[in-house]
Motif scaffolding. Sequence first.
Motif, PDB file in Angstrom:
ATOM      1  N   LEU A 122     -11.733   9.928   0.724  1.00 43.37           N
ATOM      2  CA  LEU A 122     -10.233   9.822   0.827  1.00 43.37           C
ATOM      3  C   LEU A 122     -10.086   8.472   1.919  1.00 43.37           C
ATOM      4  CD1 LEU A 122      -7.699  10.696  -0.364  1.00 43.37           C
ATOM      5  CD2 LEU A 122      -7.469  12.223   1.794  1.00 43.37           C
ATOM      6  N   ASP A 123      -9.462   7.472   1.372  1.00 47.83           N
ATOM      7  CA  ASP A 123      -9.239   6.238   2.132  1.00 47.83           C
ATOM      8  C   ASP A 123      -7.637   6.128   2.284  1.00 47.83           C
ATOM      9  OD1 ASP A 123      -9.562   3.693   3.450  1.00 47.83           O
ATOM     10  OD2 ASP A 123      -9.462   2.784   1.500  1.00 47.83           O
ATOM     11  N   LEU A 124      -7.260   6.577   3.313  1.00 49.04           N
ATOM     12  CA  LEU A 124      -5.962   6.728   3.777  1.00 49.04           C
ATOM     13  C   LEU A 124      -5.361   5.773   4.688  1.00 49.04           C
ATOM     14  CD1 LEU A 124      -3.279   8.491   3.295  1.00 49.04           C
ATOM     15  CD2 LEU A 124      -3.945  10.016   5.212  1.00 49.04           C
ATOM     16  N   HIS A 125      -4.140   4.959   4.318  1.00 44.75           N
ATOM     17  CA  HIS A 125      -3.725   3.915   5.031  1.00 44.75           C
ATOM     18  C   HIS A 125      -2.150   4.191   5.402  1.00 44.75           C
ATOM     19  CE1 HIS A 125      -6.981   0.888   3.934  1.00 44.75           C
ATOM     20  NE2 HIS A 125      -7.087   1.966   2.989  1.00 44.75           N
ATOM     21  N   PHE A 126      -1.759   4.272   6.810  1.00 43.07           N
ATOM     22  CA  PHE A 126      -0.462   4.498   6.979  1.00 43.07           C
ATOM     23  C   PHE A 126       0.135   2.844   7.352  1.00 43.07           C
ATOM     24  CE2 PHE A 126      -2.386   8.214   8.437  1.00 43.07           C
ATOM     25  CZ  PHE A 126      -1.551   9.234   8.260  1.00 43.07           C
ATOM     26  N   MET A 127       1.126   2.789   6.430  1.00 40.73           N
ATOM     27  CA  MET A 127       1.931   1.607   6.441  1.00 40.73           C
ATOM     28  C   MET A 127       3.337   1.659   5.919  1.00 40.73           C
ATOM     29  SD  MET A 127       0.244   0.022   2.751  1.00 40.73           S
ATOM     30  CE  MET A 127      -1.478  -0.037   3.896  1.00 40.73           C
ATOM     31  N   ASP A 128       4.127   0.710   6.161  1.00 41.41           N
ATOM     32  CA  ASP A 128       5.647   0.872   5.570  1.00 41.41           C
ATOM     33  C   ASP A 128       5.612   1.125   4.127  1.00 41.41           C
ATOM     34  OD1 ASP A 128       6.318   0.344   7.983  1.00 41.41           O
ATOM     35  OD2 ASP A 128       6.876  -1.734   7.786  1.00 41.41           O
ATOM     36  N   SER A 129       6.500   1.647   3.551  1.00 38.89           N
ATOM     37  CA  SER A 129       6.566   2.159   2.099  1.00 38.89           C
ATOM     38  C   SER A 129       6.683   0.503   1.128  1.00 38.89           C
ATOM     39  CB  SER A 129       7.782   2.877   1.891  1.00 38.89           C
ATOM     40  OG  SER A 129       7.327   4.216   2.190  1.00 38.89           O
ATOM     41  N   GLU A 130       7.458  -0.291   1.617  1.00 40.76           N
ATOM     42  CA  GLU A 130       7.481  -1.476   0.944  1.00 40.76           C
ATOM     43  C   GLU A 130       6.093  -2.121   0.747  1.00 40.76           C
ATOM     44  OE1 GLU A 130      10.885   0.256   2.787  1.00 40.76           O
ATOM     45  OE2 GLU A 130       9.191  -0.868   3.945  1.00 40.76           O
ATOM     46  N   ILE A 131       5.310  -2.231   1.908  1.00 38.72           N
ATOM     47  CA  ILE A 131       4.002  -2.741   1.839  1.00 38.72           C
ATOM     48  C   ILE A 131       3.140  -1.870   1.080  1.00 38.72           C
ATOM     49  CG2 ILE A 131       1.883  -3.363   3.358  1.00 38.72           C
ATOM     50  CD1 ILE A 131       4.031  -4.021   5.664  1.00 38.72           C
ATOM     51  N   ALA A 132       3.235  -0.650   0.963  1.00 41.10           N
ATOM     52  CA  ALA A 132       2.281   0.257   0.246  1.00 41.10           C
ATOM     53  C   ALA A 132       2.532  -0.392  -1.269  1.00 41.10           C
ATOM     54  CB  ALA A 132       2.514   1.709   0.465  1.00 41.10           C
ATOM     55  N   CYS A 133       3.938  -0.372  -1.587  1.00 37.89           N
ATOM     56  CA  CYS A 133       4.201  -0.726  -3.130  1.00 37.89           C
ATOM     57  C   CYS A 133       3.381  -1.948  -3.531  1.00 37.89           C
ATOM     58  CB  CYS A 133       5.456  -0.555  -3.328  1.00 37.89           C
ATOM     59  SG  CYS A 133       6.299   0.929  -3.154  1.00 37.89           S
ATOM     60  N   GLU A 134       3.567  -2.777  -2.427  1.00 37.76           N
ATOM     61  CA  GLU A 134       3.038  -4.446  -2.846  1.00 37.76           C
ATOM     62  C   GLU A 134       1.459  -4.265  -3.009  1.00 37.76           C
ATOM     63  OE1 GLU A 134       4.246  -6.801   0.244  1.00 37.76           O
ATOM     64  OE2 GLU A 134       6.193  -6.771  -0.418  1.00 37.76           O
ATOM     65  N   ALA A 135       1.050  -3.252  -2.150  1.00 30.33           N
ATOM     66  CA  ALA A 135      -0.639  -3.135  -2.292  1.00 30.33           C
ATOM     67  C   ALA A 135      -0.937  -2.437  -3.473  1.00 30.33           C
ATOM     68  CB  ALA A 135      -1.009  -2.122  -1.037  1.00 30.33           C
ATOM     69  N   VAL A 136      -0.247  -1.482  -3.890  1.00 33.38           N
ATOM     70  CA  VAL A 136      -0.380  -0.880  -5.221  1.00 33.38           C
ATOM     71  C   VAL A 136      -0.435  -1.800  -6.565  1.00 33.38           C
ATOM     72  CG1 VAL A 136       0.399   0.551  -6.800  1.00 33.38           C
ATOM     73  CG2 VAL A 136       0.195   1.348  -4.384  1.00 33.38           C
ATOM     74  N   LEU A 137       0.839  -2.855  -6.393  1.00 32.96           N
ATOM     75  CA  LEU A 137       0.779  -3.906  -7.303  1.00 32.96           C
ATOM     76  C   LEU A 137      -0.490  -4.811  -7.203  1.00 32.96           C
ATOM     77  CD1 LEU A 137       4.753  -4.413  -7.282  1.00 32.96           C
ATOM     78  CD2 LEU A 137       3.337  -3.375  -9.107  1.00 32.96           C
ATOM     79  N   SER A 138      -0.877  -5.199  -6.251  1.00 34.27           N
ATOM     80  CA  SER A 138      -1.943  -6.207  -6.116  1.00 34.27           C
ATOM     81  C   SER A 138      -3.385  -5.353  -6.409  1.00 34.27           C
ATOM     82  CB  SER A 138      -1.862  -6.772  -4.487  1.00 34.27           C
ATOM     83  OG  SER A 138      -2.356  -5.719  -3.752  1.00 34.27           O
ATOM     84  N   GLY A 139      -3.349  -3.972  -6.372  1.00 30.64           N
ATOM     85  CA  GLY A 139      -4.692  -3.630  -6.726  1.00 30.64           C
ATOM     86  C   GLY A 139      -5.359  -2.994  -5.397  1.00 30.64           C
ATOM     87  N   ARG A 140      -4.934  -3.369  -4.259  1.00 32.17           N
ATOM     88  CA  ARG A 140      -5.800  -2.917  -2.933  1.00 32.17           C
ATOM     89  C   ARG A 140      -5.547  -1.584  -2.839  1.00 32.17           C
ATOM     90  NH1 ARG A 140      -2.435  -5.676   0.964  1.00 32.17           N
ATOM     91  NH2 ARG A 140      -3.549  -4.667   2.499  1.00 32.17           N
ATOM     92  N   LEU A 141      -4.555  -0.688  -3.419  1.00 34.61           N
ATOM     93  CA  LEU A 141      -4.336   0.596  -3.155  1.00 34.61           C
ATOM     94  C   LEU A 141      -4.349   1.150  -4.718  1.00 34.61           C
ATOM     95  CD1 LEU A 141      -1.961   1.090  -0.233  1.00 34.61           C
ATOM     96  CD2 LEU A 141      -4.289   1.374  -0.116  1.00 34.61           C
ATOM     97  N   GLU A 142      -4.656   2.365  -4.830  1.00 32.53           N
ATOM     98  CA  GLU A 142      -4.676   2.941  -6.237  1.00 32.53           C
ATOM     99  C   GLU A 142      -3.184   3.902  -6.158  1.00 32.53           C
ATOM    100  OE1 GLU A 142      -6.740   5.685  -9.475  1.00 32.53           O
ATOM    101  OE2 GLU A 142      -7.887   5.457  -7.676  1.00 32.53           O
TER     102      GLU A 142
END
Length: 289
Positions: A122-142
């Motif tokens: 489990l690779d868990l990252h704490f961040m602002d929700s807006e940044i997490a959504c961007e990271a999902v779109l870019s493929g950095r997060l699943e």
Amino acid sequence: MDTQLLNAFVEVADHASFTRAADSLHLSQPAISKRVTTLEQQIGAPLFDRIGRQITLTDAGRALLPYARKTLQDIEDARRALSQLTTQVSGRLSIGTSHHIGLHRLPPVLREFTERYPDVDLDLHFMDSEIACEAVLSGRLELGIVTLPLAPIPNLDTCAVWHDPLAVVAAPTHPLARLRRPQLGDLAAHPAVLPDAATYTHRIVRQALQHLGLEPRVRLATNYLETLKMLAGIGLGWSVLPLSMVDATLKVIHIPGLRMQRSLGSARHRHRAVSRAAQALLDLLPTAP
């Protein structure tokens, strides 16, 4: 090229910092620097200009970056697709979540997940929700487990899991708390401490207040709801927080006609394969009432 070298290069480019890239990858700064140096030696050109503490991409770095991103994403997509060919739930699962959700909503879900699926890294990252959504779109997060955006975002699939009512709050000693029937105009007479303007929560609050004709006088803004709770609790200003966070340090200020709520839930890329680990976690999330 070694994918570890490409990953280090992309992280440094994204953060414009070797230190922050090292933190993101849970490595030491010398290890990140060595990977980037090795990649530069392989391609025969410097990838970054290092002037003092400022890091900028060279022409070679700018040329390589989109190919590096695509290579890493193709490999990640292949890993997720291949995970569907086996019944075993294992491998790495990268998730982004906000501090509030990570502290107040996810612990029982993650506890059950780790007990059921001990082979998942489990690779868990704490961040602002807006940044997490961007990271999902870019493929950095699943996956993102986040405050959901107010409007649909292209290629982002979201699913509400928790309804999160918001309340105007103040310290029990605050002038607003002493009013028998506080009105909207009373809020305007006092400064507020609110979520940062870049957050989805701030937009929900501001839209609700502006709908009633109130432009709040913001004394201080921060991304962290726990910090806002403390600031409101010591009387620095009124705030808007999840009702679930209210305790003896705060009093709810009921304003006629003012109702606010946000949705918390999951976010994933619409066109990318979902790994078995990600699907297993999604299946454990409660169903929104």
